[in-house]
Design an enzyme around this catalytic site. Sequence first.
Site: not given
Length: 653
Positions: A477, A564, A596
């Site tokens: 991320s 995601d 994600h």
Amino acid sequence: MTTKAQTAPLIPRSALFGNPTRAAGQISPDGKWLSWLAPRDGVLNIWIAPADNPDDARAMTAATDRPIRQYFWSPDARAVMYIQDKGGDENYLLYRVDLASGEETTVTPFENTRVELVGASRTIRDKLLLGINNRDPQWHDVYLLDLATGDLTLVLENNAYAGFLADDNLTVRMAMSQNEAGGTDYFRVENDTVEAEPFETTAMEDSLTTAPAGYTTDGKTLYWIDSRGRNTAALFAQDTATGDKRLIAEDDKADIGSTMRDPLTGEVEAYAVDYLTTEWHAIDPDIAASLEWLGERLEGDFGVNSRTDDDTVWIVWNDPLVKPVATYIYDRKAGTLTPFYVSRPELEGMPLQPMHPREIASRDGLTLPSYLTLPPGSDADGDGVPNAPVPMVLLVHGGPWARDGYGFNSIHQMLANRGYGVLSVNFRGSTGFGKDFINAGNKQWGLKMHDDLIDAVNWAVDQGIAAADKVAIMGGSYGGYATLAGLTFTPETFACGVDIVGPSNLETLLSTIPPYWAPMVKIFHERMGDPGTAEGLATLRAASPLYKADRIEKPLLIAQGANDPRVKQAESDQIVGAMKSAGIPVTYVLYPDEGHGFARPENNIAFFAIAENFLAECIGGRAEPLGDALKPSSAEIVEGASHVKGLDAALAS
């Protein structure tokens, strides 16, 4: 010369990233049942057993695809409940499994819907308050769920508020909305109607460090974690009748974090301060005695997972750091501590390494709380400095409004076992260390936030910890973004990078956020850059690695989940396309059934199989051969299989 790190037993990937034997242990509110997550036909499911006969276990769910990772007991102890999405899309629905019949029902049988828990009660045990966004994906309407019948009754239609808070009567008492400044306005709710003017408000500077922390059961006290008028967030109790606030706890270095609340009264009994390590402070004498008793018997860190309503039995986790995490049943009345399970018993006897908390100075004088793990046998005197510099992986956390913490970390352990030092840094913008530290990161993506990471690398080199020409950067991320920034903005610093679901273009990242984040979008604009202004758009583009992809000169591995909802697949596709156009090699792994991050253990194992072999070629550590690691996974190698040792052969086998 062969080092001890090279002769230490190789910890199998499956022992670190496969299914735990058991996890997430709880006890039912009435104390009659134990529950936990454990594999059923290779997939994590919910299991229960009578508290007086833990061996009489049975699986309550039958998930066959994605693991169940979050569950809880219904307040009436008649059911276990869990949330689950599809393929990582984060549209979580709520499910209920009846204890007596074993019947499973979908409580919220809607499409493209994300359910939130608004309120549960200690006295009204057959109902819950839920937020459901099936009418409009931006807004969660509040519904009352009857646990016995499954009926959902609309309490409040919502077209303006980011969230709600209820009391023990399951009465909605507060609504929250982001204001124009990027802070939060808090509104009283009377008779399910939101008042026109807020009774509390925060500026943007306090938006990530101030929030209500719930009501006592009698509704007379509202707790706040609050940084207004100060730096670190303190714990306050507010009289709901008069509005008067009383300071309960504060710390100069860190925000007040977790609290322990009385299961029946809801009153705070203890609180935690988490700076470099977690320290619990008890207010209630009985809780203080219990925590002290546990501390005398448990090695390392510990905490409470679950408590009975009468507070006589706790489920306690224990992290010894250099042994696998264990969970115990603590009978406070009998004064006994009974083993419940060890989450990963296959790690027993493995060369797990200690984590060293460190404070690193940034170039402009900030203190960066950090964590260092070293390879086995590399640090003869145990002082956190190896006998000679080692290859190092800078492991960057996501968020960025999150933090790294002290404790067992599977990635740290795997990388250290493969011969690397591992350094995790709480760079500016990280949470938990006061609002000044967070706000120092405003509009500093790729700038001072990145400088902090470079300063940490330079510190590790100067201290004799890291070999300067063998430092990799890796993260998920925001950590994936930091990896891309590292290879584009400072290409001379890192030998290679591993980007997991990282954004490459901040403009497109902000234009594709999930709809239920829209009520909070102002915070992104204030802290990153507003794409609706020329200045903000320029800031976002300048901080986007995509536009500097032609500067990449070191090996790069990218992993992405196709579903995601936060960092869309296009973020990885864009930079891979730019690198291909510039003739720069890249390895790109896509998971069509993930979002994600990677939930399925088969996919996690496959990813780390690729990553450790990639790193071994780049900076010279060792690696468990790929073998058949990819076969059970959904991994698709979109680009660059030839750049990872053994990957072509694994795909061909």
